[in-house]
Design an enzyme around this catalytic site. Structure first.
Site, mmCIF file in Angstrom:
data_model
loop_
_atom_site.group_PDB
_atom_site.id
_atom_site.type_symbol
_atom_site.label_atom_id
_atom_site.label_comp_id
_atom_site.label_asym_id
_atom_site.label_seq_id
_atom_site.Cartn_x
_atom_site.Cartn_y
_atom_site.Cartn_z
ATOM 1 N N HIS A 75 -3.122 17.503 10.755
ATOM 2 C CA HIS A 75 -1.866 18.124 10.339
ATOM 3 C C HIS A 75 -2.103 19.401 9.525
ATOM 4 O O HIS A 75 -2.153 19.365 8.300
ATOM 5 C CB HIS A 75 -1.084 17.095 9.501
ATOM 6 C CG HIS A 75 0.331 17.452 9.234
ATOM 7 N ND1 HIS A 75 1.313 16.504 9.115
ATOM 8 C CD2 HIS A 75 0.952 18.635 9.047
ATOM 9 C CE1 HIS A 75 2.474 17.086 8.861
ATOM 10 N NE2 HIS A 75 2.271 18.382 8.811
ATOM 11 N N HIS A 77 -1.066 23.729 9.169
ATOM 12 C CA HIS A 77 -0.235 24.874 9.552
ATOM 13 C C HIS A 77 -1.065 26.147 9.342
ATOM 14 O O HIS A 77 -1.382 26.481 8.204
ATOM 15 C CB HIS A 77 1.023 24.950 8.675
ATOM 16 C CG HIS A 77 1.915 23.754 8.786
ATOM 17 N ND1 HIS A 77 2.963 23.693 9.675
ATOM 18 C CD2 HIS A 77 1.921 22.569 8.116
ATOM 19 C CE1 HIS A 77 3.592 22.520 9.539
ATOM 20 N NE2 HIS A 77 2.975 21.821 8.605
ATOM 21 N N ARG A 79 0.056 29.117 10.659
ATOM 22 C CA ARG A 79 1.073 30.178 10.563
ATOM 23 C C ARG A 79 0.918 31.311 11.571
ATOM 24 O O ARG A 79 1.460 32.405 11.356
ATOM 25 C CB ARG A 79 1.061 30.799 9.155
ATOM 26 C CG ARG A 79 1.153 29.813 7.994
ATOM 27 C CD ARG A 79 2.404 29.018 8.025
ATOM 28 N NE ARG A 79 2.642 28.293 6.773
ATOM 29 C CZ ARG A 79 3.459 27.242 6.696
ATOM 30 N NH1 ARG A 79 4.098 26.799 7.766
ATOM 31 N NH2 ARG A 79 3.643 26.643 5.547
ATOM 32 N N ASP A 166 7.169 19.038 13.776
ATOM 33 C CA ASP A 166 6.953 18.944 12.330
ATOM 34 C C ASP A 166 7.626 20.077 11.565
ATOM 35 O O ASP A 166 7.551 21.240 11.946
ATOM 36 C CB ASP A 166 5.464 18.950 11.985
ATOM 37 C CG ASP A 166 5.269 18.876 10.470
ATOM 38 O OD1 ASP A 166 5.935 18.043 9.841
ATOM 39 O OD2 ASP A 166 4.484 19.668 9.931
ATOM 40 N N HIS A 193 8.062 14.092 11.558
ATOM 41 C CA HIS A 193 8.451 14.439 10.183
ATOM 42 C C HIS A 193 9.754 13.699 9.900
ATOM 43 O O HIS A 193 10.775 13.982 10.508
ATOM 44 C CB HIS A 193 8.635 15.958 10.073
ATOM 45 C CG HIS A 193 8.999 16.413 8.694
ATOM 46 N ND1 HIS A 193 8.258 17.347 8.004
ATOM 47 C CD2 HIS A 193 10.030 16.075 7.879
ATOM 48 C CE1 HIS A 193 8.815 17.552 6.813
ATOM 49 N NE2 HIS A 193 9.898 16.801 6.719
ATOM 50 N N HIS A 246 2.974 12.294 6.787
ATOM 51 C CA HIS A 246 3.097 12.425 5.320
ATOM 52 C C HIS A 246 4.113 11.493 4.648
ATOM 53 O O HIS A 246 5.128 11.917 4.113
ATOM 54 C CB HIS A 246 3.388 13.873 4.919
ATOM 55 C CG HIS A 246 4.366 14.621 5.792
ATOM 56 N ND1 HIS A 246 5.580 14.102 6.156
ATOM 57 C CD2 HIS A 246 4.292 15.848 6.359
ATOM 58 C CE1 HIS A 246 6.210 14.983 6.914
ATOM 59 N NE2 HIS A 246 5.445 16.045 7.061
ATOM 60 N N ASP A 322 -1.549 18.308 5.691
ATOM 61 C CA ASP A 322 -0.319 19.117 5.689
ATOM 62 C C ASP A 322 -0.580 20.467 5.009
ATOM 63 O O ASP A 322 0.249 20.940 4.219
ATOM 64 C CB ASP A 322 0.849 18.371 5.041
ATOM 65 C CG ASP A 322 2.187 19.045 5.326
ATOM 66 O OD1 ASP A 322 2.242 19.995 6.141
ATOM 67 O OD2 ASP A 322 3.199 18.620 4.718
ATOM 68 N N HIS A 326 1.749 29.440 1.764
ATOM 69 C CA HIS A 326 2.882 30.353 1.529
ATOM 70 C C HIS A 326 2.407 31.440 0.579
ATOM 71 O O HIS A 326 1.495 31.212 -0.229
ATOM 72 C CB HIS A 326 4.065 29.622 0.899
ATOM 73 C CG HIS A 326 4.744 28.655 1.824
ATOM 74 N ND1 HIS A 326 5.437 29.060 2.938
ATOM 75 C CD2 HIS A 326 4.833 27.293 1.786
ATOM 76 C CE1 HIS A 326 5.931 27.984 3.560
ATOM 77 N NE2 HIS A 326 5.568 26.910 2.899
#
Ligand SMILES: [Zn+2]
Length: 439
Positions: A75, A77, A79, A166, A193, A246, A322, A326
């Site tokens: 899992h 990300h 981006r 997700d 999710h 999660h 996860d 950001h």
């Protein structure tokens, strides 16, 4: 003779092969050429004749360290495409390598989303240029809209390893049932999710102490519990391959426990816990702020302990990061406007070691299984186990090293663990026989 690497004196923990012990590992041409367990007093082992090596074999002395299979994240990300100011596939892979990971499964909430072959190919092709193995899910529905199921067969054909929307919960149960049928027929897992957004006022902030602190209503645990209850029922009736992502509430753990029990030997329901959910509570959101905000939110101490119980009895069989980068600008917004998510890849192993093995006595081999062979099996990856003739993907971890988290290889730094003292550190990550990270 090809390139050779000899890892001496490490303590191998290789749950996928049921092996554990002091060993020498010999790597040639990117593959495990031999694993030799060392018995008796160390002084009686004539290491120099352990393997038929050439003179230029590189040697890593792993004395006092653990050697694990390269970690596998179910899992992450990265981006990319669309939000590469937060992370891209290259920087994400660097972060993964720094955390001991050699395989990652990417989520699909990019722009465009991975609901089509072209975007999937872009992700996988770029992934091939990194130093690790990058896999991707495809979306369950077009554009994560929850309405029209994607061409799962074509996505599988093009290399997707699972399906997920997700980030966006699947609210329509009939769509979900249909998706479970299709993906299970393809022998693929749907990962979910679980948050009923109709019950949520503000994302990422637990209803209770945290929401009271910020003077809002936040996100009640019932949002997760109710959707998990619904989806487990559907999964059991369809005998579907699912991964509950999660998990954040102790009641959710209990629901999954009962569902898994009812399946007996043929377990098709799997579940993930993240290190943040088993290490932190909503108190972190109050003291640290938006860097501790994620969906579903950090909850109470009771929930945290419930998750650890679930890990202990294997109700929760995967530890997933996860990893959700950001930018600083985004995280600096006021708490209700800042996006949810935090980094995970670079801190997961140390946190799991400290919290689960040292603080809660879960056997190391069980924790490592949740970080290696279990996720590899759920996503059908040729990974997560060290075996002769197999890819030389591994991670060397020194449990005695203490260090402070001072920065990240990720493009972003949104982690509540920045500045935290950690017990145990990844010293090397090796992927197909190449050192791809060294502390
Ligand atoms: Zn999620």
């Amino acid at each position: 003779m090809g390139k050779e690497l000899w890892i001496k004196n490490g303590y191998l923990v290789n749950p996928g092969a049921g092996q554990e012990g002091l060993s020498d590992i010999f790597i040639r041409d990117g593959k495990i050429a031999a694993v030799r367990f060392l018995s008796g007093a160390e002084d009686n082992v004539n290491r120099d004749s352990s393997f038929d090596t050439t003179e230029d074999a590189e040697v890593i002395d792993a004395k006092g360290c653990y050697v694990f299979p390269g970690l596998v994240d179910a899992h992450s990300h990265f981006r990319d495409p669309g939000f590469t100011y937060k992370e891209d596939i290259f920087s994400g892979a660097e972060a993964a390598a720094a955390g001991g990971y050699t395989d990652v499964v990417l989520m699909c909430n990019t722009n465009p989303t991975v609901d089509n072959i072209e975007t999937l190919r872009y992700v996988l092709e770029k992934g091939k240029k990194t130093k690790i193995h990058v896999h991707s899910c495809g979306t369950v529905t077009l554009g994560l809209k929850g309405e029209t199921i994607t061409d799962m067969e074509a996505l599988k054909e093009a290399g997707a390893v699972g399906f997920t929307d997700d980030g966006i919960p699947l609210m329509n149960p009939e769509i979900l049932r249909e998706a479970m049928k299709k993906s299970t027929a393809l022998n693929m897992t749907v990962s979910l999710h679980e948050e009923d957004k109709t019950l949520i006022s503000e994302n990422g902030i637990n209803r209770g102490k945290a929401s009271d602190h910020f003077g809002i209503k936040g996100s009640p645990k019932e949002a997760e519990i109710s959707l998990i209850r619904r989806d487990l029922e559907i999964a059991i009736s369809e005998n579907a391959l699912v991964d509950i992502q999660h998990v954040s509430a102790k009641e959710s753990v209990e629901l999954i426990r009962q569902a898994v029990k009812s399946q007996g030997e043929n377990r098709t329901i799997h579940a993930e816990a993240t290190p943040q959910h088993f290490v932190l509570t909503e108190d972190a959101l109050i003291t640290i702020g938006a860097n501790a905000k994620l969906n579903p939110p950090l909850r109470t101490e009771e929930d945290r302990l419930g998750i650890i119980e679930g890990l202990k009895d294997n109700t929760i069989d995967l530890i997933a990061t996860d990893h959700a980068p950001h930018s600083e600008e985004e995280k600096n917004r006021e708490i209700t406007k800042a996006p949810s998510g935090m980094l995970g890849l670079e801190t997961a192993l140390s946190l799991a070691y400290e919290e689960l093995v040292l603080n809660h006595g879960i056997p190391l081999k069980d924790v490592i299984a949740k970080l290696t062979c279990n996720p590899a099996s759920v996503y059908g990856l040729d990974a997560g186990v060290i075996k002769e003739g197999g890819k030389a993907d591994l991670c060397i971890f020194n449990p005695h090293t203490e260090y402070t988290v001072e920065g990240f290889h990720s493009k972003s730094s949104n982690s509540p663990f920045l500045g935290r003292k950690m017990q145990g550190r990844v010293l090397y990550t090796i992927c197909e026989g190449e050192v791809v990270y060294q502390v």
